[in-house]
Each structure stands twice: as C-alpha cells, then as structure tokens.
Scaffold this active site. Sequence first.
Site, PDB file in Angstrom:
ATOM      1  CE  LYS A 105       0.464  -1.350   4.009  1.00 25.90           C
ATOM      2  NZ  LYS A 105       0.174  -3.037   5.140  1.00 25.90           N
ATOM      3  CB  VAL A 132      -7.094  -2.564   1.337  1.00 23.40           C
ATOM      4  CG1 VAL A 132      -7.428  -1.458   2.852  1.00 23.40           C
ATOM      5  CG2 VAL A 132      -6.110  -1.027   0.116  1.00 23.40           C
ATOM      6  CB  ILE A 136     -11.911  -7.716   4.999  1.00 25.99           C
ATOM      7  CG1 ILE A 136     -11.208  -7.455   6.390  1.00 25.99           C
ATOM      8  CG2 ILE A 136     -12.804  -6.368   4.363  1.00 25.99           C
ATOM      9  CD1 ILE A 136     -11.700  -6.675   6.724  1.00 25.99           C
ATOM     10  CE  LYS A 205      -3.336  -1.038   6.307  1.00 21.91           C
ATOM     11  NZ  LYS A 205      -3.489  -1.713   7.018  1.00 21.91           N
TER      12      LYS A 205
HETATM   13  P1  NAP Z   1       8.805  -8.944   5.410  1.00 20.43           P
HETATM   14  O1  NAP Z   1       8.352  -9.427   6.642  1.00 20.43           O
HETATM   15  O2  NAP Z   1       9.814  -7.611   5.905  1.00 20.43           O
HETATM   16  O3  NAP Z   1       9.084 -10.129   4.190  1.00 20.43           O
HETATM   17  C1  NAP Z   1       9.784  -9.098   3.077  1.00 20.43           C
HETATM   18  C2  NAP Z   1      10.441 -10.339   2.454  1.00 20.43           C
HETATM   19  O4  NAP Z   1      10.688  -9.227   1.391  1.00 20.43           O
HETATM   20  C3  NAP Z   1      11.669 -10.951   2.848  1.00 20.43           C
HETATM   21  O5  NAP Z   1      11.337 -12.404   2.861  1.00 20.43           O
HETATM   22  C4  NAP Z   1      13.196  -9.963   2.663  1.00 20.43           C
HETATM   23  O6  NAP Z   1      14.076 -11.507   2.969  1.00 20.43           O
HETATM   24  C5  NAP Z   1      12.545  -9.990   1.463  1.00 20.43           C
HETATM   25  N1  NAP Z   1      13.138  -8.880   0.613  1.00 20.43           N
HETATM   26  C6  NAP Z   1      13.139  -7.126   1.375  1.00 20.43           C
HETATM   27  N2  NAP Z   1      13.809  -6.966   0.285  1.00 20.43           N
HETATM   28  C7  NAP Z   1      14.347  -7.441  -0.893  1.00 20.43           C
HETATM   29  C8  NAP Z   1      15.310  -7.367  -2.582  1.00 20.43           C
HETATM   30  N3  NAP Z   1      15.248  -6.158  -2.235  1.00 20.43           N
HETATM   31  N4  NAP Z   1      15.066  -8.409  -2.781  1.00 20.43           N
HETATM   32  C9  NAP Z   1      14.977  -9.125  -3.091  1.00 20.43           C
HETATM   33  N5  NAP Z   1      13.708  -9.740  -1.498  1.00 20.43           N
HETATM   34  C10 NAP Z   1      13.801  -8.525  -0.224  1.00 20.43           C
HETATM   35  O7  NAP Z   1       7.496  -8.250   4.928  1.00 20.43           O
HETATM   36  P2  NAP Z   1       6.098  -8.633   4.698  1.00 20.43           P
HETATM   37  O8  NAP Z   1       5.151  -8.369   6.554  1.00 20.43           O
HETATM   38  O9  NAP Z   1       5.678 -10.025   4.710  1.00 20.43           O
HETATM   39  O10 NAP Z   1       5.060  -7.391   3.959  1.00 20.43           O
HETATM   40  C11 NAP Z   1       5.413  -7.567   2.767  1.00 20.43           C
HETATM   41  C12 NAP Z   1       4.424  -6.997   2.210  1.00 20.43           C
HETATM   42  O11 NAP Z   1       2.832  -6.901   2.743  1.00 20.43           O
HETATM   43  C13 NAP Z   1       4.925  -5.406   2.197  1.00 20.43           C
HETATM   44  O12 NAP Z   1       4.150  -4.284   1.540  1.00 20.43           O
HETATM   45  C14 NAP Z   1       3.518  -4.489   3.727  1.00 20.43           C
HETATM   46  O13 NAP Z   1       2.918  -3.590   3.805  1.00 20.43           O
HETATM   47  C15 NAP Z   1       2.796  -5.602   2.758  1.00 20.43           C
HETATM   48  N6  NAP Z   1       1.506  -6.208   3.627  1.00 20.43           N
HETATM   49  C16 NAP Z   1       2.112  -6.978   5.018  1.00 20.43           C
HETATM   50  C17 NAP Z   1       0.939  -7.427   6.115  1.00 20.43           C
HETATM   51  C18 NAP Z   1       1.166  -7.869   6.931  1.00 20.43           C
HETATM   52  O14 NAP Z   1       0.436  -8.323   7.791  1.00 20.43           O
HETATM   53  N7  NAP Z   1       2.876  -8.892   7.476  1.00 20.43           N
HETATM   54  C19 NAP Z   1      -0.618  -7.067   5.753  1.00 20.43           C
HETATM   55  C20 NAP Z   1      -0.686  -6.324   4.051  1.00 20.43           C
HETATM   56  C21 NAP Z   1       0.685  -6.318   3.546  1.00 20.43           C
HETATM   57  P3  NAP Z   1      14.485 -11.984   3.406  1.00 20.43           P
HETATM   58  O15 NAP Z   1      13.723 -12.380   4.430  1.00 20.43           O
HETATM   59  O16 NAP Z   1      15.615 -12.217   3.232  1.00 20.43           O
HETATM   60  O17 NAP Z   1      14.780 -10.788   4.561  1.00 20.43           O
HETATM   61  N1  HSE Z   2       0.862  -3.339   9.725  1.00 14.24           N
HETATM   62  C1  HSE Z   2      -0.439  -3.174   8.919  1.00 14.24           C
HETATM   63  C2  HSE Z   2      -1.090  -3.415  10.223  1.00 14.24           C
HETATM   64  C3  HSE Z   2      -0.275  -4.622   8.343  1.00 14.24           C
HETATM   65  O1  HSE Z   2      -1.300  -3.688  11.242  1.00 14.24           O
HETATM   66  O2  HSE Z   2      -2.854  -3.432  10.143  1.00 14.24           O
HETATM   67  C4  HSE Z   2      -1.525  -4.926   7.565  1.00 14.24           C
HETATM   68  O3  HSE Z   2      -1.848  -4.111   6.678  1.00 14.24           O
END
Ligand code: NAP
Ligand code: HSE
Length: 434
Positions: A105, A132, A136, A205
């Site tokens: 986002k 977002v 949901i 979002k």
């Molecule tokens: P995360 O746990 O920090 O995972 C990021 C991943 O990307 C890791 O595997 C990391 O590698 C890899 N990475 C980072 N930079 C890279 C690069 N330059 N080249 C290749 N791989 C790379 O983050 P996340 O929570 O999964 O979030 C990912 C996305 O989803 C974000 O945009 C976030 O806003 C969105 N999101 C997250 C959630 C949530 O609940 N977490 C919910 C909705 C949306 P390593 O594992 O080796 O460090």
């Molecule tokens: N950090 C975000 C939250 C993850 O707490 O809602 C989901 O986008």
Amino acid sequence: MQQVHLGIIGGGTVGGGVFEALQRNGALLASRLGAAVTVQRIAVRDLKKSRATKIPKALLTADWREVVFDPQVELVAELIGGTTVAREAILAALKLGKPVITANKALLSAHGEELFAAAKKYGTNLYYEASVCGGIPIIKALREGFVGNRINALYGIVNGTCNYILTRMKLEGADFATVLADAQRLGYAETPPDLDIDGHDAAHKTGILASLAHGFWIKPKKIHVEGIRQVSALDIKFAGELGYTIKLLGTVKKLDAGCRVQVSVYPTLVPNNHVLASVNGVFNAVFVRGDVVGDSLFYGRGAGKDATASAVLSDIGDAVLDLKSGAKNRLPAFTPHECSGAVAPIDEVVSKYFVRLNVVDKPGVLARIATIFGQSDIGISSVIQPEGHEGASVPLIFMLHDATNGAAKQALAKIAKLPAVKGKPVMFRVESFE
Ligand code: NAP
Ligand code: HSE
C-alpha cells in the site's frame, strides 16, 4: 490442466504465507480456477536466513530479476514492501506484459498512478487486494460489488497494529510500549512501526479506498493524518465514561452534492453502540454507506501471514482467470470515474469534539474556557471534572457540538494560553455516523 507459473518477490511474513497457503490449498484453487498455480521462483534478500516458512532452496534466489525475467514466470507477486526496489521490479514485470500482484500500500499510495499507467501501456494488469485490510475483500467489494453505488461515506479501522494497541490499552490498561512490542513479535507491525502508530499505514489504505470510492487518485499529502501516540489511558477512560471507544478511523465522506470529500485518519471517539466500537484486537472493519445498498460492514483480520495470504490468493485467482481468458483489462487496475474531485482541507471539515485539558482547580477557570468556546460559536454538550483539590491540577473534559476543525483549533490555541491551563490540550473528533 493449464499450468500458471508464479514468481514471488519476498519470502517474509506475506510471501511465506502465500507459499504455505499454496501448498495447503493449491489443489482446491486449481479445481476452482481450472488451472494449476506452480511457484517457479522466490526472491529473498538473504539466502542464509532461517525462515519460519520452509522454502526449498532450489526455488530461492537473492536477485529479484531472476524472478521477473525468468521466461517461465507468467505472473509476479511483489511482496517485499518499500518503494524503491518494489517499484523497479513491478515496472520491469509490467513492461514485459506480465501481470503483477502487490500487497504494497505504501508503494501504491505514492506511485499508484504511474503503476496503473504502466499496466495499461503494456497491456497487462496490476492486482492489489492485499494492500488494504489483509483478508477482507474490500477492494473487490468497492470495485465490483458496489459498482452501481455512489459511496457517500466509508469508515475504516484499517490498521491492525493500532487497533490491537488501543484495544489492549482499553481492556487491560496495558501500556503502549509493551503492546507495541507484542504487535511486532506477532508480525502485524510495519518496519519501522512508526508507519503504523503515526497513522501513515492507515492513510495509505484509506487513500486507496477513497480513490476507488470516488474515482480520482488521492495523493498521500492530501490526507490529514494523526496517529495514536497522543492517546493516553486517561483519554480512553474518560471517553469510556462518556459512552465512547477510541479507534483510529480512516474517514472518507462526501461533503456535498459535488465532488468534495473528506479523506482523513485520526483517533476518533466511536459511540459504544456503533458496530465499529466492538471491532477489537488486530481485526479490521470497513463500514460502507452506498446510495443504493445503504449501510454494510466488512470485518476480518487485517494483518498477519494467513489473512494477507488469503487476499494474495484472491488476486492469483483473478489473474489466472484473466490469463486463461486473455481478458487482461476486464477490470483495469484503476478507472477514473464521474468526479474530477477534490479533498477538502481539514480545517473546513465539521465535527464534534472531545477535549481534555489539564487545569488548575480554582474559581472562574471553567467560565473563562466556556467563554472562549462561546466566542468561537462552539457549543458545549457536556463537561466532566473529577472532584479534585482546590489549587491542584485536574483534568477537565469537554464534549463540543459541531464546529469546523479550523474554529475548534483556534479556540483551543486561545485556551492553551490561559495561565490556569497546564500542558497541551488534547482534542479528538467524535463521529456520530449520521
Ligand atoms: P517482511 O516479513 O519483512 O518480508 C519481506 C521479504 O522481502 C523478506 O523475505 C525479504 O527477504 C524480502 N526482501 C526485502 N528486500 C528484498 C530485495 N531487495 N530483494 C529480494 N527480496 C527482498 O514483510 P511482510 O510483512 O511480508 O510485508 C510484505 C509486504 O506486504 C509489504 O508491502 C507490507 O506492507 C505488505 N503487507 C503486510 C502485511 C502483514 O501483515 N505483514 C499485511 C498486508 C500487507 P529476507 O527474508 O531475506 O529478509
Ligand atoms: N502493519 C499493518 C497493520 C499490516 O497493522 O494493519 C497490514 O497492512
């Protein structure tokens, strides 16, 4: 059965969750889509890192280009976050005509228009359900379910971390720092968590939802944002005594018959008898008021591995069906409609208010404060002053009738200068959902 080869960039919380969910439900997905999804490659940053989700070494690469440029990869999921590498990787994939799924986002908020234009230019599509409210399906609801509605109002608890913190502060009297640490450990919070607690994640979002609802892309700087750092246990307690719960609410309201809308994120007092007051913990909810459908509510897990993976699977489903049918632009990533639109400056937005002051308890103080509100044409609907000792500092709580943000701010600035008023006044808006 047709095979679709998926490349994933990111093997963290969300990427790992998607990989796991595909192992678990891949056969079900295939039977529903009439095509099987095979994970071809997964890019991560550090190949040596030990991972909560076991990913076969043969699938891993440390170079996102090996995902995007792999000729076998037909569909790319960007799940790394951030706005630099992610943008570069998405643009590279779109340029190759490969559809892209993203949960990012922050990137959409900053560069949505550029990415949508690239998808259009290269005859492909960008899918972003997971950006977002995690699990949901609110993007689908706004774009498809409510396609025949004008959205008169939308209120969202869209940040799981903030809702988790505010809920535990209310129910347990827990302190902010402890609860934030738990949210980080559970994988809810962004890195750094300031994005969550200062309201920016919610603004990203809310901006996406507002853009879809009103048909013009809303830039982050147009959104008025206040986070939850200034919400204290005292505010939660007094709001409770008055019959309210404090929630970080994204608000999108049509202000008149034209295209002026309020788009904002701030801690809001929600009446306890409104359904949004009962949305607790990491759960998100979006309350949508359409001119045809009336009021509807979407509720579910807004963050975390599985909920977010579920949204990515939904996009995989759409992308696979579009690939199968060749209908790459059946539902373009973003379509402007109806209004050329404008976001109203926050100072013009009318609201009710909760104000907490810290005052010296002595005769005449309340009268002086009430006079300033009166001079600003702001009515007081109730006052609470807990019994204190004359001469000591006591909290003084006001509930104010409708006033513009500009008028309320000006009145508070004058009140803050009174010698009997100690510290910075606290002001939160009160939503009546009328
Ligand atoms: P995360 O746990 O920090 O995972 C990021 C991943 O990307 C890791 O595997 C990391 O590698 C890899 N990475 C980072 N930079 C890279 C690069 N330059 N080249 C290749 N791989 C790379 O983050 P996340 O929570 O999964 O979030 C990912 C996305 O989803 C974000 O945009 C976030 O806003 C969105 N999101 C997250 C959630 C949530 O609940 N977490 C919910 C909705 C949306 P390593 O594992 O080796 O460090
Ligand atoms: N950090 C975000 C939250 C993850 O707490 O809602 C989901 O986008």
